[in-house]
Design a protein around this motif. Structure first.
Motif, PDB file in Angstrom:
ATOM      1  N   ALA A 132      -6.080  -8.328  -1.851  1.00 36.64           N
ATOM      2  CA  ALA A 132      -5.853  -7.999  -0.608  1.00 36.64           C
ATOM      3  C   ALA A 132      -6.395  -9.720  -0.261  1.00 36.64           C
ATOM      4  O   ALA A 132      -5.422 -10.878   0.630  1.00 36.64           O
ATOM      5  N   LYS A 141      -8.053  -3.408  -5.174  1.00 40.37           N
ATOM      6  CA  LYS A 141      -7.144  -3.730  -3.802  1.00 40.37           C
ATOM      7  C   LYS A 141      -7.577  -4.634  -2.768  1.00 40.37           C
ATOM      8  O   LYS A 141      -7.263  -5.118  -2.028  1.00 40.37           O
ATOM      9  N   ARG A 174      -3.875  -9.720   3.545  1.00 35.79           N
ATOM     10  CA  ARG A 174      -3.843  -8.498   3.387  1.00 35.79           C
ATOM     11  C   ARG A 174      -3.079  -7.585   2.542  1.00 35.79           C
ATOM     12  O   ARG A 174      -2.036  -9.136   2.577  1.00 35.79           O
ATOM     13  N   LEU A 175      -2.982  -6.467   2.437  1.00 40.62           N
ATOM     14  CA  LEU A 175      -1.914  -6.014   1.124  1.00 40.62           C
ATOM     15  C   LEU A 175      -0.037  -5.499   2.326  1.00 40.62           C
ATOM     16  O   LEU A 175      -0.646  -5.930   3.943  1.00 40.62           O
ATOM     17  N   ARG A 187       2.575  -3.577   4.052  1.00 40.86           N
ATOM     18  CA  ARG A 187       2.683  -2.062   4.092  1.00 40.86           C
ATOM     19  C   ARG A 187       4.590  -1.501   4.445  1.00 40.86           C
ATOM     20  O   ARG A 187       5.051  -2.699   4.315  1.00 40.86           O
ATOM     21  N   GLU A 238       1.157  -0.899  -0.025  1.00 37.60           N
ATOM     22  CA  GLU A 238      -0.183   0.074  -0.219  1.00 37.60           C
ATOM     23  C   GLU A 238       1.152   1.336   0.415  1.00 37.60           C
ATOM     24  O   GLU A 238       1.418   1.739   1.306  1.00 37.60           O
ATOM     25  N   THR A 239       1.025   1.852  -1.025  1.00 39.53           N
ATOM     26  CA  THR A 239       1.740   2.834  -1.714  1.00 39.53           C
ATOM     27  C   THR A 239       1.524   3.943  -2.901  1.00 39.53           C
ATOM     28  O   THR A 239      -0.151   3.529  -3.183  1.00 39.53           O
ATOM     29  N   GLU A 271     -11.008   0.882  -4.372  1.00 36.43           N
ATOM     30  CA  GLU A 271     -10.764  -0.150  -3.468  1.00 36.43           C
ATOM     31  C   GLU A 271     -11.356  -1.209  -3.049  1.00 36.43           C
ATOM     32  O   GLU A 271     -10.821  -2.149  -2.760  1.00 36.43           O
ATOM     33  N   MET A 300       0.015   2.852  -6.189  1.00 33.40           N
ATOM     34  CA  MET A 300      -1.361   2.075  -6.152  1.00 33.40           C
ATOM     35  C   MET A 300      -3.071   2.874  -6.261  1.00 33.40           C
ATOM     36  O   MET A 300      -3.960   2.943  -6.199  1.00 33.40           O
ATOM     37  N   SER A 301      -2.697   4.321  -6.258  1.00 30.29           N
ATOM     38  CA  SER A 301      -3.110   5.053  -6.065  1.00 30.29           C
ATOM     39  C   SER A 301      -4.463   5.231  -7.308  1.00 30.29           C
ATOM     40  O   SER A 301      -5.455   5.940  -6.940  1.00 30.29           O
TER      41      SER A 301
END
Length: 244
Positions: free
Chosen positions: A202, A198, A209-210, A212, A186-187, A195, A190-191
């Motif tokens: 995940a 994402k 989960r994604l 960090r 998640e950075t 959702e 990935m904008s």
């Protein structure tokens, strides 16, 4: 021995987490950025408030003169560079049939040429001291390939090849070279993902989960530590089991 670390692409995301983590471990950190000056300066303020040392430096890793000047400035301000984290990079999603030669060249100029130029500048001092750590940040897509990211996958695969070959060449000089291959983290990169996308990613990740940025930073902190003295030429996947 006090050590100075250069972290490229340190103004945000994975690079910022690596810079903060290394500073926490007592390293003097050159937090390098290309355009995000304010974010790099804010990062350095956060590090300073926590008792660490981090200084922002502007660099274009694809430019030979810019990289040469960076190492000279960092050495003057923080001391000889013995740790290099090649994290600066770009990503782009495009069908292969839509890729231009400029798209391809830009991807390799930043992601691969940048690492080459930084390694070339860092190695003489590391070899002289008989100690050094180089960590290249690749991607799981450099290991298995990704549809609509052929040029990105190819560039990240090139970093893996660079890592393995350079590790063999520099091992006798006391320099280890390793690679960290993050999964879906998640950075800001990935904008552009929705959702829903994402959530799907995940769900496809076995740990549920994604990733960090801190997950990747912990791997880097281990590889530069004395506990990783006997590890070189390796690719450490930090992907939650997405690629095994």
């Amino acid at each position: 021995m006090e050590k100075t670390a250069i972290v490229t692409g340190a103004s945000r995301g994975i690079g910022a987490a690596i810079a903060q983590g290394l500073a926490k471990d007592g390293y003097r950190v050159a937090a390098c950025y290309r355009e995000q000056k304010e974010k790099a300066e804010e990062l350095c303020r956060i590090v300073a408030n926590s008792g660490g040392t981090a200084v922002p430096f502007q660099v274009d890793v694809s430019d030979e003169n810019s990289v040469s000047c960076l190492f000279a400035r960092v050495t003057d301000v923080l001391g000889p560079v013995t740790i290099l984290i090649n994290n600066a990079g770009i990503a782009q999603q495009k069908l292969f049939s839509d890729l231009s030669a400029d798209d391809w060249d830009r991807m390799f100029q930043i992601n691969v040429r940048g690492a080459f130029l930084c390694c070339r500048q860092a190695l003489p001092e590391m070899i002289r001291r008989k100690w050094g750590r180089i960590i290249n940040i690749s991607s799981m897509w450099g290991q298995v390939g990704a549809s609509c990211e052929v040029h990105y996958s190819a560039a990240k695969a090139a970093l893996i090849g660079l890592t393995k070959a350079l590790a063999q060449e520099e091992g006798p000089s006391g320099v280890t070279v390793n690679c960290v291959a993050p999964g879906v983290v998640e950075t800001d990169m990935m904008s552009s993902f929705s959702e829903d996308t994402k959530k799907e990613l995940a769900q496809q990740t076995p740990v549920g989960r994604l990733g960090r940025p801190e997950d990747v930073a912990r791997a880097v902190r281990f590889l530069v530590s004395s506990e990783a003295d006997f590890i070189t030429g390796q690719v450490l996947g930090v992907n939650g089991g997405f690629v095994v």
